[in-house]
Design an enzyme around this catalytic site. Structure first.
Site, mmCIF file in Angstrom:
data_model
loop_
_atom_site.group_PDB
_atom_site.id
_atom_site.type_symbol
_atom_site.label_atom_id
_atom_site.label_comp_id
_atom_site.label_asym_id
_atom_site.label_seq_id
_atom_site.Cartn_x
_atom_site.Cartn_y
_atom_site.Cartn_z
ATOM 1 N N GLN A 1 0.831 -1.204 0.000
ATOM 2 C CA GLN A 1 0.000 0.000 0.000
ATOM 3 C C GLN A 1 0.868 1.258 0.000
ATOM 4 O OE1 GLN A 1 -3.221 -1.992 2.928
ATOM 5 N NE2 GLN A 1 -3.697 0.135 2.483
ATOM 6 N N CYS B 1 -9.966 2.413 8.019
ATOM 7 C CA CYS B 1 -10.283 3.611 8.788
ATOM 8 C C CYS B 1 -8.974 4.325 8.968
ATOM 9 C CB CYS B 1 -10.879 3.286 10.142
ATOM 10 S SG CYS B 1 -9.660 2.759 11.336
ATOM 11 N N GLU C 1 -13.182 5.411 3.849
ATOM 12 C CA GLU C 1 -13.226 4.770 5.160
ATOM 13 C C GLU C 1 -14.424 5.172 5.984
ATOM 14 O OE1 GLU C 1 -9.265 5.798 6.292
ATOM 15 O OE2 GLU C 1 -8.563 4.096 5.125
#
Ligand SMILES: Cc1cc2nc3c(=O)[nH]c(=O)nc-3n(C[C@H](O)[C@H](O)[C@H](O)COP(=O)(O)OP(=O)(O)OC[C@H]3O[C@@H](n4cnc5c(N)ncnc54)[C@H](O)[C@@H]3O)c2cc1C
Lengths: 806, 277
Positions: A237, A385, A760
């Site tokens: 990521q 999140c 998120e």
């Protein structure tokens, strides 16, 4: 030409810029099975690596016998900590300032820990090799309870830290203690609590779960011994950060490392960290001179790579008799597992948990978080999140409900009277954040009206009476949530990971014929960046989104950036994209003015062209300008049309939303049915409404899973009980509720296009919403708090404990 | 999740299959749809050197209904069972239960024979077959024999079938028309095994009740059936509760399972009574 008779609106529509529900360009390959994921990479002579994993949660490793494994046909090598030690690679730094064993160095700290790495010609030989490695363990006492871990005589988990009283985030007060992080004003908060009309107190547990991307973690490491260059493909990521970390820990010069994130099948935080598989694959490639692939199985993924949550949040909330909140206190015990491998900005060991005052105007607050070691897998990443924001949102949205019970008030009304008011923005929160913008009351009223809130409450009351009369065994629960997110990490002045500032970047190059390529420091894992970022550019410089190629993930070609997680791509890289586009537009203006033989200030931008002010028939399209930039000698202007922007955001962005869920609950079986779920999101400027809707559906479905059944569970021996999809709940189309989405638009005042990020929000907002619905159904019978996940037996247990089964 | 190496056999007739079984003893196992066995092999919980695929044996396929008996070839898939209109008309209980097993993908591969031979307490068909008083036909070196479903299950993964026998067909007496039936199952999600499941038949001359995943074998209770036949629903539930022996797992603790067992059984009974003609 047809073009010349089109109205500005028509020209704008052909660009498919911001606000357009442009179809995802990625889906052409994904829906045809033509994506290119790590496991699709096949190189000449490529080998496979696989791990021998610990069956014990806490044990000493007495010996490792690799002889039988080496005799398995196809097995070339078996690496153990002893082999990595001379290279200094038997341990590695974590993103949280701790260190983690790459391979078991004398002991293991969780079930599934990497003990040895088998390198073989193919996956089958590797698996046979793994089965043939003999490890002699001596089991040690196991600690899975973070509170017991802090007992004075609890077993020592991290012997490597013996005597170290100072950790990465300040003093350690116990051998299993990692850090204490304090925010806010303790004395003032306790004073308010002492004198308040009403104080509600509760322990709120947000259980351990796992991001479970469809594609597990993996990599291919290829060391070219001729050029000295290491190429590393992986499910990263944050590819650029991985390159820097790989260089720092391996000693290979950074220009000799190329990291490539190909297509990624979901990340949700699971793919931010650095894992032993990457290190071992690199070492194995260096040792063998061949490319080495490592890809986790589903069980490997659920057992060993980053989990999420596991926060025990003790809360106290103070209010006046009328329901005005006067103070909030929280002490969190954070279970980090065997190593602290959270992926938070350095100065935030508990992430942005200090957003836990939520959407409410709370004058004083205090938060303390204690990180603790246990015999569980390391991780603690943000599962869709922003850095512990879902924990914070769950905490405050439960505490509001608990307070409403104590005050005997309607929870919607309690929220309404405590929201930060529109005119208070920018709002300084008691725990240190400056909320950039918001209009909570408008969103809340819109949501309550949309679901017909008062009617729902009446229906619920009627059902309750029918239940009491014995006519039904089903109750109705109405779940409410108003959440405030904090995303877009973040300002370099206070946000970094391993010392790398959390800016992000975009480089745009316009080709002579007016099409373009843009490269970003982020990496899509399904968010649709190639679709949405092209839309930003289309609107900013007036070339069609369909004419723009978007590339991410190759550190040799993309500008440096910190990657995609924490809903940061749009707030940070999206801003960089707009800024780079504006640099191009500024240069295009000079070129247009030169071509039109007027002063720079006498032309203005009009959708896809610059026109002479007051003479709209005189213009140069962006296509013409692009070509001119390559073939005209313009005095004082360099040839070419490209720009790069590194964007350091001045503040975080604060998306928010109002969610309402109606649930039917079967008191006898503990089963539930979500009757409706309404999600209003305010993510500021909306770039692609269809993608936003998809993000909301996906995030809410993950939230549904977490609230209603998904968990990582261990028994007292530290055995992982949910390592397959039989027991780890992932909803299929069958279980997934139907969603109604809605929105308000409050643009971010400091973001170039006013966008805030949305990926998120639905996970953050939906978890408390589903959970509150369950609690709400049982509120009339006296339920105050019951921990997630609300699977059948736990809901049944609520009813049982409330005496509803007699 | 990669099985250890094995030899793959694909015999064309039953005799050859049994010969291979005999040649390799407990190192060999037959595979039908593979949806129970192959996961076990991938987890290396089943370690086999020889896998004998039954797909090519024509004698194990087909559904016939004649003289009050429905005969299902062991290799009938759960999907074929659901699709067969004659069978659905004759024994609607079968179809109702099969639709609650796993998901369509699994049912395309999973067979009726594999489901009943497996001996996993989680499988739905064993209890169902006990409720229906089915008989299983087994073929071995010594010839063919039949065992009643109600006598077949000994403990988890232990059945009356010897390792050298192959289950060839399942014979089910077609219930009298008008018999009330129901299969009720509580599960956590699609594709899950039962938290509790109940198969119920109520006819004019008797009743039969069996439950699934509440003990290490399916539970058929004669007492429960007798009570139900006499209209004593509470007696039926009490008899069943006395017969089950659930274990705690991720589905929940024992008290929960007992409670749910009673609820599911009552629901199945209600629904069976409402369908009785
Ligand atoms: C995701 C998933 C969900 C599932 N959910 C359910 C569920 O809800 N309910 C349920 O009942 N089942 C469920 N199953 C199991 C599924 O129905 C299996 O297909 C079934 O249990 C076994 O059938 P099979 O043909 O696949 O057998 P196999 O896996 O091929 O064999 C199972 C066992 O039976 C033996 N065997 C097979 N055929 C014969 C034969 N003719 N003679 C002798 N021995 C034989 C094999 O040697 C093996 O030991 C699920 C499976 C999966 C993968």
């Amino acid at each position: 030409m047809k073009d010349e008779v089109q109205s500005p609106e028509e020209r704008s529509a052909t660009l498919k810029g911001m606000g357009c529900s442009r179809k995802r360009v990625e889906d052409v390959r994904f829906t045809q099975g033509r994506g290119n994921y790590v496991d699709d990479i096949k190189l000449d002579g490529m080998l496979t690596g696989d791990f021998v994993r610990s069956p014990y949660a806490h044990a000493r490793v007495l010996s490792i016998d690799t002889e039988a494994a080496l005799a398995v046909p196809g097995v070339l090598a078996v690496l153990t900590a002893k082999d990595l030690e001379p290279l200094g690679l038997h341990w590695m730094p974590t993103l949280a300032g701790d260190k983690q064993m790459v391979l078991a160095d004398g002991k293991v700290l969780f079930q599934g820990q990497e003990v040895a790495y088998v390198v073989a010609t193919d996956r089958y030989a590797a698996a046979d090799g793994v089965a043939a490695v003999e490890v002699d363990y001596e089991d040690l006492p196991v600690v899975t309870d973070p509170f017991k871990a802090m007992d004075p005589d609890a077993p020592v988990l991290r012997e490597d830290l013996a005597g170290q009283t100072e950790g990465a985030h300040g003093p350690r007060r116990h051998h299993n203690h990692i850090f204490t992080w304090e925010q806010g004003d303790k004395a003032a908060t306790e004073a308010v609590l002492a004198e308040a009309d009403v104080v509600a107190e509760e322990m709120v547990y947000y259980h351990r779960t796992h991001p479970m991307p469809l594609e597990t973690c993996g990599c291919v490491a290829s060391m070219d011994k001729v050029t000295g260059k290491l190429t590393l493909w992986g499910t990263f990521q944050a590819p650029h950060a991985v390159r820097t970390v790989a260089s720092l820990i391996s000693g290979i010069a950074e220009h000799n490392i190329r990291v490539i994130s190909p297509d990624i099948g979901g990340g949700f935080g699971n793919k931010v960290g650095v894992y032993p598989g990457y290190v071992c694959s690199i070492v194995a490639s260096i040792v063998t001179g061949k490319p080495v692939k490592w890809v986790e199985s589903r069980m490997d993924n659920l057992m060993s790579t980053a989990f999420a949550r596991d926060y025990w949040m003790q809360g106290k909330i103070a209010a006046t008799k009328e329901g005005r909140i006067t103070g909030l206190w929280c002490h969190t015990t954070a279970d980090h597992g065997g190593f602290d491998a959270c992926a938070d900005p350095t100065k935030f060991p508990a992430g942005f948990m200090n957003i836990c005052t939520g959407s409410y105007d709370i004058p004083v607050a205090y938060l303390a978080v204690d990180g603790v070691y246990t015999n569980k897998a390391p991780g603690g990443v943000a599962y869709r999140c922003s850095f512990r924001v879902t924990e914070a949102a769950y905490f405050i949205e439960r505490m509001i409900e608990v307070l409403a019970i104590k005050l005997n008030m309607d929870a919607a009304e309690l929220r309404r009277i405590n929201f930060i008011r529109k005119e208070q923005f920018p709002y300084q929160s008691a725990l240190g954040w400056e909320y950039d913008s918001g209009d909570y009351h408008t969103a809340w009223e819109k949501a309550l009206n949309a679901v017909g809130y008062d009617g729902l409450r009446r229906e619920q009351a009627e059902r309750l009476e029918a239940f009491k009369r014995g006519e039904t065994r089903k109750l109705i629960g109405i779940g409410l949530t108003h959440f405030t997110e904090i995303v877009g990490a973040g300002p370099v002045k206070n946000c970094d990971i391993l010392g790398l500032g959390m800016f992000d970047s975009c480089e745009i190059r316009i080709h002579p014929t007016g099409s373009a390529i843009a490269r970003l420091g982020t990496i899509s894992q399904g968010q649709g960046h190639a679709t949405t970022f092209a839309q930003i550019i289309a609107s900013e410089i007036g070339i069609p989104a369909d004419d723009i190629t978007l590339e991410e993930g190759d550190t040799d070609t993309a500008p440096y950036g910190l990657g995609t997680y924490g809903s940061r791509s749009t707030p940070v890289a999206g801003a960089a994209t707009a800024m780079a586009a504006r640099k191009i537009r500024a240069k295009a203006q000079m070129i247009a003015a030169y071509l039109l033989e007027v002063h720079d200030d006498d032309v203005e931008f009009d959708v896809d062209r610059f026109v002479v002010k007051g003479a709209p028939e005189r213009f140069k399209t962006m296509k013409e300008i692009a070509f001119a930039s390559y073939n005209q000698a313009i005095p004082g202007v360099e040839p070419g049309l490209e720009a790069v922007s590194y964007y350091d955001p001045p503040n975080m962005t604060y998306p928010f939303g109002a969610y309402i869920c109606v649930m039917e609950i079967d008191v006898d079986t503990g089963e539930h049915a979500v009757r409706s779920f309404y999600a209003l999101d305010d993510c500021g400027t909306r770039i692609n409404p269809m993608i936003i809707e998809g993000q909301v559906h996906g995030g809410a479905t993950e939230g549904y899973a977490i609230a209603m059944g998904q968990e990582i569970a261990y028994d007292e021996m530290g055995n992982h009980k949910t390592a397959t999809l039989m027991d780890f709940f992932v909803p299929t189309a069958w279980e997934t509720p139907h969603y109604t989405t809605d929105f308000t638009v409050t643009p971010s005042p400091h973001h170039p296009i006013g966008a805030k990020g949305v990926g998120e929000s639905p996970n953050v907002g939906s978890v408390p919403c589903f959970s509150n619905a369950v609690h709400d159904a049982f509120r009339p019978f006296g339920l105050v708090q019951s921990h997630m996940p609300h699977d059948h037996w736990r809901i049944w247990k609520i009813a049982e404990d409330l005496g509803l089964h007699v | 999740m990669i099985p250890a190496g094995f030899e793959y056999h694909r015999p064309a007739d039953l005799a050859s299959a049994v010969d291979i079984l005999r040649a390799h003893g407990d190192e060999a196992r037959v595979v039908a749809g593979g949806h129970s066995l192959i996961p076990m092999m991938k987890l290396r919980m089943a370690d086999l050197r020889h896998l004998i695929d039954l797909q090519a044996i024509g004698a194990l396929k087909g559904i016939t209904i004649a003289e009050g008996t429905a005969t299902l070839g062991a290799m009938t898939t759960q999907h074929e069972l659901i699709e067969n209109a004659d069978l659905a008309a004759a024994i609607p209980l079968l179809r109702e239960a099969a639709l609650q097993i796993a998901d369509p993908q699994v049912r395309y591969m999973g067979t009726v024979g594999g489901n009943v031979a497996n001996g996993d307490p989680g499988n739905d068909m064993p209890g169902l077959m006990q409720c229906l008083d089915a008989r299983f036909e087994l073929y071995g070196a010594e010839g063919t024999r039949q065992v009643a479903a109600r006598d077949f299950y000994e403990a988890a993964y232990f059945t009356a079938r010897s390792d050298l026998e192959i289950l060839t067909k399942i014979l089910i007496p077609v219930p009298a028309s008008g018999t009330g039936y129901a299969y009720a199952k509580q599960k956590r999600k699609i594709g899950d095994y039962a938290t509790a499941a109940a198969a119920v038949l109520i006819g004019s001359d008797g009743a039969s009740v069996a439950m699934t995943n509440l003990s290490d074998t399916p539970v058929w209770s004669e007492e429960a059936g007798t009570a139900l036949a006499s209209g004593d629903i509470e007696g039926c539930v009490a008899a069943m509760l006395a017969a089950i022996d659930p274990q705690e797992d991720m589905r929940g603790p024992i008290a929960f399972k007992k409670h749910v067992a009673a609820v599911i059984l009552r629901r199945a009974i209600d629904s069976a009574l409402s369908r009785r003609a």
